[in-house]
Scaffold this active site. Structure first.
Site, PDB file in Angstrom:
ATOM      1  N   TYR A 159      -4.418   4.047   6.603  1.00 11.81           N
ATOM      2  CA  TYR A 159      -4.923   3.093   7.609  1.00 11.81           C
ATOM      3  C   TYR A 159      -6.197   3.626   8.261  1.00 11.81           C
ATOM      4  O   TYR A 159      -7.109   2.856   8.563  1.00 11.81           O
ATOM      5  CB  TYR A 159      -3.875   2.820   8.688  1.00 11.81           C
ATOM      6  N   LYS A 187       0.838  -1.188   0.000  1.00 13.17           N
ATOM      7  CA  LYS A 187       0.000   0.000   0.000  1.00 13.17           C
ATOM      8  C   LYS A 187       0.875   1.239   0.000  1.00 13.17           C
ATOM      9  O   LYS A 187       2.002   1.136   0.471  1.00 13.17           O
ATOM     10  CB  LYS A 187      -0.956   0.045   1.198  1.00 13.17           C
TER      11      LYS A 187
HETATM   12  P1  NAD Z   1      12.543   1.400   2.129  1.00 16.95           P
HETATM   13  O1  NAD Z   1      13.103   2.678   1.613  1.00 16.95           O
HETATM   14  O2  NAD Z   1      13.155   0.827   3.354  1.00 16.95           O
HETATM   15  O3  NAD Z   1      12.580   0.281   0.988  1.00 16.95           O
HETATM   16  C1  NAD Z   1      12.434   0.581  -0.370  1.00 16.95           C
HETATM   17  C2  NAD Z   1      13.403  -0.253  -1.179  1.00 16.95           C
HETATM   18  O4  NAD Z   1      13.257   0.105  -2.541  1.00 16.95           O
HETATM   19  C3  NAD Z   1      14.867  -0.017  -0.812  1.00 16.95           C
HETATM   20  O5  NAD Z   1      15.534  -1.241  -0.702  1.00 16.95           O
HETATM   21  C4  NAD Z   1      15.418   0.761  -2.007  1.00 16.95           C
HETATM   22  O6  NAD Z   1      16.778   0.486  -2.260  1.00 16.95           O
HETATM   23  C5  NAD Z   1      14.544   0.235  -3.123  1.00 16.95           C
HETATM   24  N1  NAD Z   1      14.474   1.134  -4.300  1.00 16.95           N
HETATM   25  C6  NAD Z   1      14.457   0.727  -5.564  1.00 16.95           C
HETATM   26  N2  NAD Z   1      14.382   1.761  -6.399  1.00 16.95           N
HETATM   27  C7  NAD Z   1      14.377   2.862  -5.658  1.00 16.95           C
HETATM   28  C8  NAD Z   1      14.299   4.248  -5.946  1.00 16.95           C
HETATM   29  N3  NAD Z   1      14.239   4.709  -7.225  1.00 16.95           N
HETATM   30  N4  NAD Z   1      14.290   5.121  -4.927  1.00 16.95           N
HETATM   31  C9  NAD Z   1      14.319   4.692  -3.643  1.00 16.95           C
HETATM   32  N5  NAD Z   1      14.383   3.376  -3.301  1.00 16.95           N
HETATM   33  C10 NAD Z   1      14.408   2.481  -4.303  1.00 16.95           C
HETATM   34  O7  NAD Z   1      10.988   1.660   2.334  1.00 16.95           O
HETATM   35  P2  NAD Z   1       9.934   0.751   3.117  1.00 16.95           P
HETATM   36  O8  NAD Z   1       9.583   1.418   4.389  1.00 16.95           O
HETATM   37  O9  NAD Z   1      10.404  -0.640   3.164  1.00 16.95           O
HETATM   38  O10 NAD Z   1       8.640   0.891   2.176  1.00 16.95           O
HETATM   39  C11 NAD Z   1       8.512   0.190   0.943  1.00 16.95           C
HETATM   40  C12 NAD Z   1       7.030   0.013   0.608  1.00 16.95           C
HETATM   41  O11 NAD Z   1       6.411  -0.769   1.623  1.00 16.95           O
HETATM   42  C13 NAD Z   1       6.233   1.301   0.534  1.00 16.95           C
HETATM   43  O12 NAD Z   1       5.274   1.226  -0.480  1.00 16.95           O
HETATM   44  C14 NAD Z   1       5.526   1.387   1.883  1.00 16.95           C
HETATM   45  O13 NAD Z   1       4.295   2.096   1.834  1.00 16.95           O
HETATM   46  C15 NAD Z   1       5.302  -0.078   2.171  1.00 16.95           C
HETATM   47  N6  NAD Z   1       5.247  -0.356   3.625  1.00 16.95           N
HETATM   48  C16 NAD Z   1       4.193  -1.040   4.095  1.00 16.95           C
HETATM   49  C17 NAD Z   1       4.094  -1.310   5.438  1.00 16.95           C
HETATM   50  C18 NAD Z   1       2.934  -2.108   5.956  1.00 16.95           C
HETATM   51  O14 NAD Z   1       2.781  -2.209   7.164  1.00 16.95           O
HETATM   52  N7  NAD Z   1       2.135  -2.700   5.093  1.00 16.95           N
HETATM   53  C19 NAD Z   1       5.093  -0.877   6.313  1.00 16.95           C
HETATM   54  C20 NAD Z   1       6.174  -0.190   5.794  1.00 16.95           C
HETATM   55  C21 NAD Z   1       6.249   0.068   4.431  1.00 16.95           C
END
Ligand code: NAD
Length: 387
Positions: free
Chosen positions: A238, A150
């Protein structure tokens, strides 16, 4: 619809006898009659590894590595078989740690060749929001089923293109709305929709946290192009989701206000606070808040004519609390915590195995993106918007 885990909901009740200040510990009759088939499902042993569906995780960021990848150990129908990352050494490290064959490590360029890998049935997209559409569409074109984080995407048009791509490929698309697979939220839905609170009148839902510019996972969240929106797209979603799954209805009117602290560099591109009000067909009014500027809050309150329900924390990863307040006192439900990530992944695997529509398909994600766009419009124009 939300009965997946009813059988798991055991209740030991702490009763505060109102008026007398007397605290009584007791067992009250269970509202949730365990259904035999659900009870059996909960006790079901994990499938043998060769029968589990193979999953590829795309993006090895904070959420993927800290929550999702470790949760495969608790899955009964899903196993991790492939990784997609721009950082090969990091992918190799996780592959070693979780027993993924290094031949199943992909990068963002050769991602499409995953089509030729019969070990991969499902692709889980855990990338910054702006990349969800592209990687979902490419994944569907590679003939794989998709789980997407999401918010589903940035625009309604992207969401529709994702749905169309999955349909065209004859593959399932599910949005990872974990709260709809989590036992405390399922219990709240059951309470609200079974009339146990009386007639529903109002919902108040608050989701907030402080955006941390030092956390790499929060950097893209401050970038409008990558995040699509601010607190609303990330956590206000949420609050919005809760109003829809608690009522089981779709809102008909929306009003909203926004505010971002002037000169706070975190909010140069994305909004800090959005407060919005929704009207539902049954007469329920919902007040929601969404913030990147207050300390961790994940609360849902549901006010009925006879009783009030409070989930706090409502949408945490591993900690939940459900209290029902009525003239008889406050009653805290003791519900068994379960790994909601494993439950949601297994739900998609089960939907694929039985060729059923998952409970939170692409259309569910599209509806939230559509509503969030209307919330922004209501805030921008100061008008109440009819949906
Ligand atoms: P994060 O920044 O830790 O992870 C993102 C990943 O994408 C990184 O490994 C990064 O290297 C990679 N990536 C690839 N191309 C990229 C670019 N062009 N720019 C930046 N990063 C790039 O973020 P996250 O917190 O893990 O979030 C990722 C997704 O998961 C989001 O959509 C977020 O909304 C979702 N999320 C959901 C929940 C949940 O509870 N359902 C919790 C946290 C995050």
């Amino acid at each position: 619809m939300f009965d997946l885990l009813k059988s798991e909901l055991s209740r030991r009740t702490l009763l505060y006898k109102a008026g007398f200040g007397l605290i009584t510990l007791g067992i009250v009759p269970a509202i949730f009659k365990p259904s035999r088939s659900l009870a059996q499902a909960a006790k079901e042993p994990p499938m043998p590894p060769e029968k589990k569906l193979g999953w590829a995780v795309v993006g090895l960021g904070k959420f993927a590595t800290q929550q999702i990848i470790p949760s495969f150990a608790e899955c009964k129908r899903s196993k991790l078989v492939a990784l997609v990352s721009g950082d090969r050494p990091k992918a190799e490290q996780y592959a070693r740690q979780y027993g993924v064959n290094p031949k199943n490590i992909y990068n963002y360029q050769n991602y499409d060749t995953i089509r030729n890998n019969p070990e991969v049935d499902v692709i889980y997209i855990i990338l910054p929001n702006a990349l969800h559409a592209e990687y979902t569409i490419r994944g569907a074109q590679a003939a794989k089923h998709i789980m997407c984080e999401k918010p589903m995407a940035i625009t309604v048009a992207e969401c529709q293109a994702m749905i169309d791509a999955a349909k065209k490929a004859g593959r399932k698309l599910m949005i990872a709305y974990r709260a709809q697979y989590e036992p405390f939220n399922l219990a709240a839905i059951q309470l609200a929709q079974s009339g146990k609170l009386g007639k529903l009148k109002s919902i108040v839902s608050d989701h907030g946290r402080n955006l941390d510019p030092k956390d790499p996972a929060d950097r893209w969240r401050a970038n409008k192009k990558l995040a699509g929106g601010g607190s609303l797209y990330d956590i206000g979603i949420y609050s919005l989701q809760a109003t829809r799954y608690i009522t089981g209805e779709e809102p008909t009117e929306i009003s909203a206000m926004m505010y971002s602290t002037p000169n706070d560099p975190r909010f140069r591109e994305v909004e800090e606070n959005v407060n919005f009000t929704l009207r539902f067909p049954s007469g329920v009014l919902a007040n929601c808040t969404s913030s990147y500027g207050y300390s961790d809050t994940k609360r849902i309150q549901v006010f009925g004519s006879d009783a009030t329900l409070e989930l706090d924390p409502a949408t945490d990863y591993y900690k939940h609390r459900l209290t029902v307040k009525s003239k008889n006192g406050n009653e805290e439900r003791n519900i068994q915590e379960q790994n909601q990530f494993a439950l949601e992944m297994d739900h998609l695997s089960e939907s694929i195995m039985n060729n059923k529509q998952p409970k939170t398909p692409g259309e569910e994600g599209l509806q939230d993106v559509k509503l969030m766009q209307l919330i922004y419009e209501a805030a921008r124009t100061g008008r109440t918007i009819k949906v």
